[in-house]
Design a protein around this motif. Structure first.
Motif, mmCIF file in Angstrom:
data_model
loop_
_atom_site.group_PDB
_atom_site.id
_atom_site.type_symbol
_atom_site.label_atom_id
_atom_site.label_comp_id
_atom_site.label_asym_id
_atom_site.label_seq_id
_atom_site.Cartn_x
_atom_site.Cartn_y
_atom_site.Cartn_z
ATOM 1 N N LEU A 78 10.252 7.353 -32.026
ATOM 2 C CA LEU A 78 9.316 6.275 -31.677
ATOM 3 C C LEU A 78 9.198 6.054 -30.173
ATOM 4 O O LEU A 78 8.614 5.054 -29.746
ATOM 5 N N THR A 79 9.709 6.978 -29.373
ATOM 6 C CA THR A 79 9.583 6.841 -27.923
ATOM 7 C C THR A 79 8.123 6.724 -27.490
ATOM 8 O O THR A 79 7.807 5.925 -26.595
ATOM 9 N N PRO A 80 7.193 7.488 -28.097
ATOM 10 C CA PRO A 80 5.774 7.303 -27.731
ATOM 11 C C PRO A 80 5.280 5.880 -27.960
ATOM 12 O O PRO A 80 4.393 5.411 -27.243
ATOM 13 N N LEU A 81 5.863 5.189 -28.951
ATOM 14 C CA LEU A 81 5.493 3.793 -29.178
ATOM 15 C C LEU A 81 5.901 2.939 -27.985
ATOM 16 O O LEU A 81 5.133 2.090 -27.526
ATOM 17 N N ASP A 140 6.206 3.816 -24.940
ATOM 18 C CA ASP A 140 5.418 4.146 -23.753
ATOM 19 C C ASP A 140 3.923 3.895 -23.925
ATOM 20 O O ASP A 140 3.144 4.070 -22.981
ATOM 21 N N ALA A 141 3.517 3.490 -25.117
ATOM 22 C CA ALA A 141 2.103 3.200 -25.370
ATOM 23 C C ALA A 141 1.722 1.840 -24.797
ATOM 24 O O ALA A 141 2.582 0.972 -24.605
ATOM 25 N N PRO A 142 0.434 1.634 -24.504
ATOM 26 C CA PRO A 142 0.000 0.303 -24.056
ATOM 27 C C PRO A 142 0.198 -0.713 -25.166
ATOM 28 O O PRO A 142 0.014 -0.410 -26.339
ATOM 29 N N SER A 143 0.606 -1.916 -24.792
ATOM 30 C CA SER A 143 0.809 -2.954 -25.795
ATOM 31 C C SER A 143 -0.515 -3.331 -26.432
ATOM 32 O O SER A 143 -1.585 -3.128 -25.861
ATOM 33 N N TRP A 144 -0.432 -3.876 -27.616
ATOM 34 C CA TRP A 144 -1.629 -4.274 -28.370
ATOM 35 C C TRP A 144 -2.408 -5.345 -27.609
ATOM 36 O O TRP A 144 -3.630 -5.355 -27.623
ATOM 37 N N ASP A 145 -1.684 -6.225 -26.910
ATOM 38 C CA ASP A 145 -2.324 -7.357 -26.240
ATOM 39 C C ASP A 145 -2.898 -7.001 -24.877
ATOM 40 O O ASP A 145 -3.945 -7.520 -24.487
ATOM 41 N N ASP A 146 -2.203 -6.148 -24.128
ATOM 42 C CA ASP A 146 -2.577 -5.880 -22.745
ATOM 43 C C ASP A 146 -2.355 -4.402 -22.431
ATOM 44 O O ASP A 146 -1.203 -3.953 -22.338
ATOM 45 N N PRO A 147 -3.407 -3.617 -22.272
ATOM 46 C CA PRO A 147 -3.254 -2.183 -22.024
ATOM 47 C C PRO A 147 -2.511 -1.862 -20.725
ATOM 48 O O PRO A 147 -2.053 -0.741 -20.538
ATOM 49 N N VAL A 155 4.541 -1.195 -24.324
ATOM 50 C CA VAL A 155 5.240 -1.856 -25.424
ATOM 51 C C VAL A 155 6.697 -2.131 -25.058
ATOM 52 O O VAL A 155 7.227 -3.203 -25.349
ATOM 53 N N ARG A 156 7.356 -1.189 -24.399
ATOM 54 C CA ARG A 156 8.777 -1.356 -24.074
ATOM 55 C C ARG A 156 9.031 -2.589 -23.208
ATOM 56 O O ARG A 156 10.122 -3.156 -23.250
ATOM 57 N N ASP A 157 8.029 -3.024 -22.457
ATOM 58 C CA ASP A 157 8.197 -4.187 -21.588
ATOM 59 C C ASP A 157 7.936 -5.507 -22.293
ATOM 60 O O ASP A 157 8.083 -6.575 -21.698
ATOM 61 N N THR A 158 7.544 -5.442 -23.569
ATOM 62 C CA THR A 158 7.264 -6.673 -24.329
ATOM 63 C C THR A 158 8.400 -7.046 -25.270
ATOM 64 O O THR A 158 8.347 -8.094 -25.905
ATOM 65 N N ILE A 159 9.423 -6.188 -25.378
ATOM 66 C CA ILE A 159 10.508 -6.443 -26.332
ATOM 67 C C ILE A 159 11.858 -6.475 -25.623
ATOM 68 O O ILE A 159 12.002 -5.967 -24.512
ATOM 69 N N ASP A 160 12.844 -7.067 -26.271
ATOM 70 C CA ASP A 160 14.185 -7.125 -25.725
ATOM 71 C C ASP A 160 14.759 -5.716 -25.588
ATOM 72 O O ASP A 160 14.572 -4.862 -26.465
ATOM 73 N N GLN A 161 15.488 -5.468 -24.521
ATOM 74 C CA GLN A 161 16.086 -4.155 -24.289
ATOM 75 C C GLN A 161 17.052 -3.780 -25.410
ATOM 76 O O GLN A 161 17.199 -2.600 -25.751
ATOM 77 N N ASN A 204 1.302 10.046 -42.611
ATOM 78 C CA ASN A 204 0.526 9.414 -41.544
ATOM 79 C C ASN A 204 1.453 8.770 -40.511
ATOM 80 O O ASN A 204 1.456 7.545 -40.330
ATOM 81 N N PRO A 205 2.252 9.582 -39.806
ATOM 82 C CA PRO A 205 3.159 8.985 -38.810
ATOM 83 C C PRO A 205 2.423 8.326 -37.654
ATOM 84 O O PRO A 205 2.924 7.373 -37.053
ATOM 85 N N GLN A 206 1.228 8.814 -37.355
ATOM 86 C CA GLN A 206 0.437 8.181 -36.293
ATOM 87 C C GLN A 206 0.051 6.758 -36.694
ATOM 88 O O GLN A 206 0.179 5.811 -35.917
ATOM 89 N N GLY A 207 -0.392 6.612 -37.951
ATOM 90 C CA GLY A 207 -0.723 5.279 -38.453
ATOM 91 C C GLY A 207 0.501 4.399 -38.533
ATOM 92 O O GLY A 207 0.438 3.190 -38.290
ATOM 93 N N GLY A 208 1.639 5.016 -38.866
ATOM 94 C CA GLY A 208 2.879 4.251 -38.930
ATOM 95 C C GLY A 208 3.250 3.658 -37.591
ATOM 96 O O GLY A 208 3.611 2.477 -37.486
ATOM 97 N N MET A 209 3.143 4.459 -36.520
ATOM 98 C CA MET A 209 3.463 3.948 -35.188
ATOM 99 C C MET A 209 2.437 2.905 -34.738
ATOM 100 O O MET A 209 2.785 1.930 -34.072
ATOM 101 N N GLU A 210 1.192 3.098 -35.117
ATOM 102 C CA GLU A 210 0.168 2.122 -34.755
ATOM 103 C C GLU A 210 0.400 0.797 -35.472
ATOM 104 O O GLU A 210 0.182 -0.278 -34.912
ATOM 105 N N TYR A 211 0.880 0.866 -36.709
ATOM 106 C CA TYR A 211 1.203 -0.349 -37.459
ATOM 107 C C TYR A 211 2.315 -1.120 -36.744
ATOM 108 O O TYR A 211 2.244 -2.350 -36.598
ATOM 109 N N LEU A 212 3.329 -0.400 -36.269
ATOM 110 C CA LEU A 212 4.412 -1.058 -35.531
ATOM 111 C C LEU A 212 3.889 -1.649 -34.223
ATOM 112 O O LEU A 212 4.315 -2.727 -33.803
ATOM 113 N N ARG A 213 2.963 -0.948 -33.581
ATOM 114 C CA ARG A 213 2.387 -1.471 -32.332
ATOM 115 C C ARG A 213 1.648 -2.786 -32.602
ATOM 116 O O ARG A 213 1.741 -3.739 -31.809
#
Length: 470
Positions: free
Chosen positions: A138-141, A143-150, A154-160, A358-367
């Motif tokens: 899930l590392t790409p998750l 490094d992806a832009p957060s759902w709220d602010d591109p 994502v890594r900067d929106t959650i606890d380390q 559908n792992p792509q959809g799975g990661m998008e669901y988590l995003r």
């Protein structure tokens, strides 16, 4: 509340399933390189708005653990948010209390679903899943832009800690969605009415237990006797307060003598005394629902649990009960960690199987789940705290959630956690059984710790078991 026992996330204390690591995926292939995605999972074109290449018409199969948080958060919050962006995608929603029983055959057959809330006493063993290459990286998750602010990853929106604890074999592959906050839970109303004060030292805690016992109004303390992991949690936290967080790190790393260290000896003796003097009658034969309901009926004053408790008990809790939570009291002035130190770590663990369709959809669901709105709606609905930073701001928190949130804020950096129970299911089984015996007088503190050290040593010396390290 039904009388039949229910299985909930807390029976796990955010750990492994009650099955051996070697047997958790017995029908699966021998550990090997991570399997490649099937042709049906080939991604569509990626873009800033679609960072994983989700095919908009590919179905998404989701399985939710039906425990203390229920399943409405998925059907009313997360799934509609995904569907709003991908209206042509069919969402196949499923729920179960028996994750391993229902889904292990799917992994063995090479056709697991796309998203799983792998939680509860019957969760699949994360160590075994990682060892068998069944978890999507899930590392790409992150490094992806957060759902709220591109502009924000994502890594900067959650606890380390979410990233630290969800990393197996160097890959982030398990998303803990709830910030579990552990402590001793009580009724603020009962404490006010009886003039009882929250204890900050162990001596004050024992004096409070004495006062409650002598008052005859209720028993001082209980825990889920049938599930003793509820008790080894405060025991381990006590040891960490005495000796520092490294006490738990040494246990996680299977180091020689980690279980029999002096902080563990002191903590085990302290809690054994509570078991001998202050438990509600019949505790050993009761499960978590029964003990918690007894507390709701003012039959017992205090019990150890986590921040899911309030929501789990919402059908039996009196309107004016007013849940509160306090940290493990100080053992003495030589404690290495200060008052207010908490055991807190991410739980309600979501995974995306690497062999899903559908792992792509799975990661998008988590995003989508990690958006501030989704996390905030979740926190408000199920009366708990998510791992998304600021998701609870401006929300109306219930008494228990507010109490736990304040304790978490007050703790600051003074938090501890452990991972051995999700890494080594056999050690968790042994700890569950041994802790039950400790609290009922069947084991002395010394024999209790020797038994756990012996099991840890067996695992350390078993070359067939994958080892993890903090």
């Amino acid at each position: 509340m039904p009388n039949t026992p229910r299985i909930t996330r807390r029976e796990l204390l955010r750990g492994a399933a009650l099955v051996p690591v070697a047997g958790a995926l017995a029908a699966c292939a021998t550990p090997a390189a991570k399997p490649s995605a099937s042709a049906s999972a080939a991604p569509a074109a990626t873009s800033a708005a679609n960072p994983f290449g989700v095919a908009e018409t590919r179905p998404l199969e989701i399985w939710i653990f039906d425990g203390g948080f229920g399943t409405e958060y998925a059907t009313k919050i997360h799934e509609p948010l995904f569907k709003q962006k991908y209206p042509k995608a069919e969402i196949k929603h499923n729920a179960t209390k028996e994750i391993t029983k229902v889904l292990q055959p799917r992994f063995a057959g090479g056709n697991p679903p796309d998203v799983i809330d792998n939680s509860g006493a019957n969760a699949m063993d994360f160590g075994a899943l990682a060892q068998d290459g069944q978890l999507q990286d899930l590392t790409p998750l992150l490094d992806a832009p957060s759902w709220d602010d591109p502009a924000v990853k994502v890594r900067d929106t959650i606890d380390q800690s979410v990233i630290d604890i969800g990393t197996y074999d160097g890959a982030f592959s398990v998303l803990g969605y709830v910030n579990y906050i552990y402590g001793v839970w009580y009724s603020q109303k009962a404490f006010r009415d009886n003039g009882w004060e929250v204890p900050k030292t162990w001596d004050a805690f024992l004096k409070l237990c004495d006062a409650i016992k002598k008052s005859g109004t209720m028993a001082p303390f209980t825990y889920a006797g049938k599930f003793p992991q509820y008790l080894y949690e405060p025991l381990l936290t006590t040891a960490a307060k005495i000796g520092g967080g490294e006490v738990l790190v040494h246990i996680d790393n299977l180091e020689d003598g980690a279980w029999t260290s002096e902080p563990m000896r002191t903590a085990a003796a302290a809690w054994a005394e509570v078991g001998a003097k202050y438990l509600m009658e019949g505790t050993a034969g009761l499960d978590h629902v029964q003990t918690q309901t007894a507390q709701n009926k003012y039959k017992v004053a205090m019990l150890p649990s986590g921040s899911w408790l309030e929501n789990e008990q919402k059908t039996t809790t009196p309107a004016d009960f007013e849940y509160g939570m306090f940290p493990i009291p100080d053992m003495g002035s030589s404690d290495k960690l200060p008052y207010g130190t908490l055991h807190t770590q991410p739980g309600e663990n979501f995974i995306v199987p690497s062999k899903g369709g559908n792992p792509q959809g799975g990661m998008e669901y988590l995003r989508a789940m990690l958006s501030k709105k989704a996390a905030g709606d979740f926190s408000e609905l199920v009366r708990t705290v998510s791992v998304v930073k600021g998701a609870g701001e401006g929300r109306a928190l219930s008494p228990g959630a507010a109490s736990a949130s304040k304790a978490f804020a007050d703790a600051g950096s003074n938090t501890v956690y452990y991972r051995w129970q999700s890494w080594y299911a056999q050690l968790k089984d042994e700890a569950v059984a041994a802790t039950g015996e400790l609290m009922t007088g069947g084991l002395t503190p010394e024999k209790y710790l020797e038994r756990l050290q012996k099991k840890a040593d067996e695992i350390k010396n078993d070359s067939s078991i994958k080892k993890f390290k903090r």
